[in-house]
Scaffold this active site. Structure first.
Site, PDB file in Angstrom:
ATOM      1  CB  SER A 254       0.132  -3.036   3.413  1.00  0.00           C
ATOM      2  OG  SER A 254       0.256  -3.587   2.530  1.00  0.00           O
TER       3      SER A 254
ATOM      4  CG  ASP B 297      -4.385  -9.294   1.237  1.00  0.00           C
ATOM      5  OD1 ASP B 297      -3.678  -9.347   1.130  1.00  0.00           O
ATOM      6  OD2 ASP B 297      -4.495  -8.129   2.322  1.00  0.00           O
TER       7      ASP B 297
ATOM      8  CG  HIS C 130      -3.260  -5.595  -0.078  1.00  0.00           C
ATOM      9  ND1 HIS C 130      -3.208  -6.439   1.417  1.00  0.00           N
ATOM     10  CD2 HIS C 130      -2.468  -4.962  -0.344  1.00  0.00           C
ATOM     11  CE1 HIS C 130      -2.113  -5.028   1.564  1.00  0.00           C
ATOM     12  NE2 HIS C 130      -1.563  -4.590   0.827  1.00  0.00           N
TER      13      HIS C 130
END
Length: 288
Positions: free
Chosen positions: A128, A226, A256
């Protein structure tokens, strides 16, 4: 939450260090070894320099879920992992975080032998926001030091903070895209500040670098549900166009965060085995 899910870090050796960062706050790093005892200096194990995910604003190496994941990866792959506890926004803003991560990478390279690792078998990775920082570090390394990096591992990475590559196609219609984009812009503003032009800088948005030539081989994992899958897959295309060996895998039906739920989500278990297999290839680098 971690206790309720039964998440507990395995018993592996770890040690912390404070790394100075020129012009920015020092950064704490935690070294994870694969066994219950510290790997002796000179052992020459592969090493992964890793940056956690948390939207630039939360999480860290003290979070039980991240600590457990990193210990498990070190154990299962038989490698050393150095994880940087970079600063949170908005208390600290860009470029503090990439500079801290860069310093953690440089420290790892300089101290590899005493950590029981090999500077010739270093990988860089992140998830991320940490994927953004990992990709920034590989750009910084290319531009500044050109140390050999065996590969980079990017898990659901954010790579374009202008949000120009956000892909809403996989999001449930009950979650309007305008809400998701607003939440994303809020995180970006906390990290970069109010000057929108900063988001176009390559160390903030690696996807927008003028060139991706000379970067290390890359494994990118994305998730169907995501919005950041657009970033990861566009980055894969940019790397491929620049002649960088790259593999991009989209996990169908995943969100995600779901690939971090090993032991609960079958796809997460697959992702873990895939990542461990990739990390084990670092042993082959020395023989090449």
């Amino acid at each position: 939450m971690s206790a309720a899910l039964g998440i507990a870090p395995p018993r592996t050796a770890a040690e912390e260090h404070i790394v100075p960062v020129d012009g920015h706050p020092d950064v704490r790093v935690r070294v994870y070894w694969p066994g219950e005892e510290r790997t002796p200096p000179g052992a020459g194990l592969p090493v992964l320099v890793y940056f956690y995910g948390g939207g630039f604003t939360i999480a860290g190496i003290d979070w039980v879920s991240w600590d457990a994941r990193l210990r498990t990866r070190a154990r299962d792959a038989g490698i050393v992992i150095v994880a940087a506890d970079y600063a949170h926004a908005p208390e600290q803003r860009f470029p503090t975080q990439p500079e801290q991560c860069w310093s953690a990478f440089e420290w790892t390279h300089a101290h590899a032998a005493e950590l029981g690792a090999s500077r010739d078998r270093i990988a860089v990775g992140g998830s991320s926001s940490g994927g953004d920082l990992a990709a920034a570090v590989t750009l910084m390394n290319r531009d500044r030091s050109a140390h050999p990096i065996a590969f980079q591992l990017l898990e659901n990475p954010a790579l374009d903070l202008t949000m120009g590559h956000v892909d809403m196609a996989g999001i449930d219609a009950r979650m309007p895209g305008v809400i998701v984009r607003a939440a994303g812009r809020n995180l970006v503003r906390q990290y970069l500040g109010d000057d929108a032009a900063i988001a176009r800088r390559p160390y903030a948005s690696p996807l927008r670098a003028a060139s991706h030539a000379g970067l290390p081989p890359t494994l990118i994992l994305t998730s169907e549900l995501d919005p950041l899958r657009g970033d990861g897959e566009a980055y894969a295309r940019a790397l491929s166009a620049a002649g960088v060996p790259v593999t991009a895998l989209r996990f169908v039906g995943q969100t995600h965060g779901s690939l971090g739920s090993t032991g609960f989500v079958p796809a997460a278990d697959v992702a873990h085995r895939l990542i461990v297999a990739q990390l084990r290839t670092l042993y082959e680098e020395a023989a090449a």
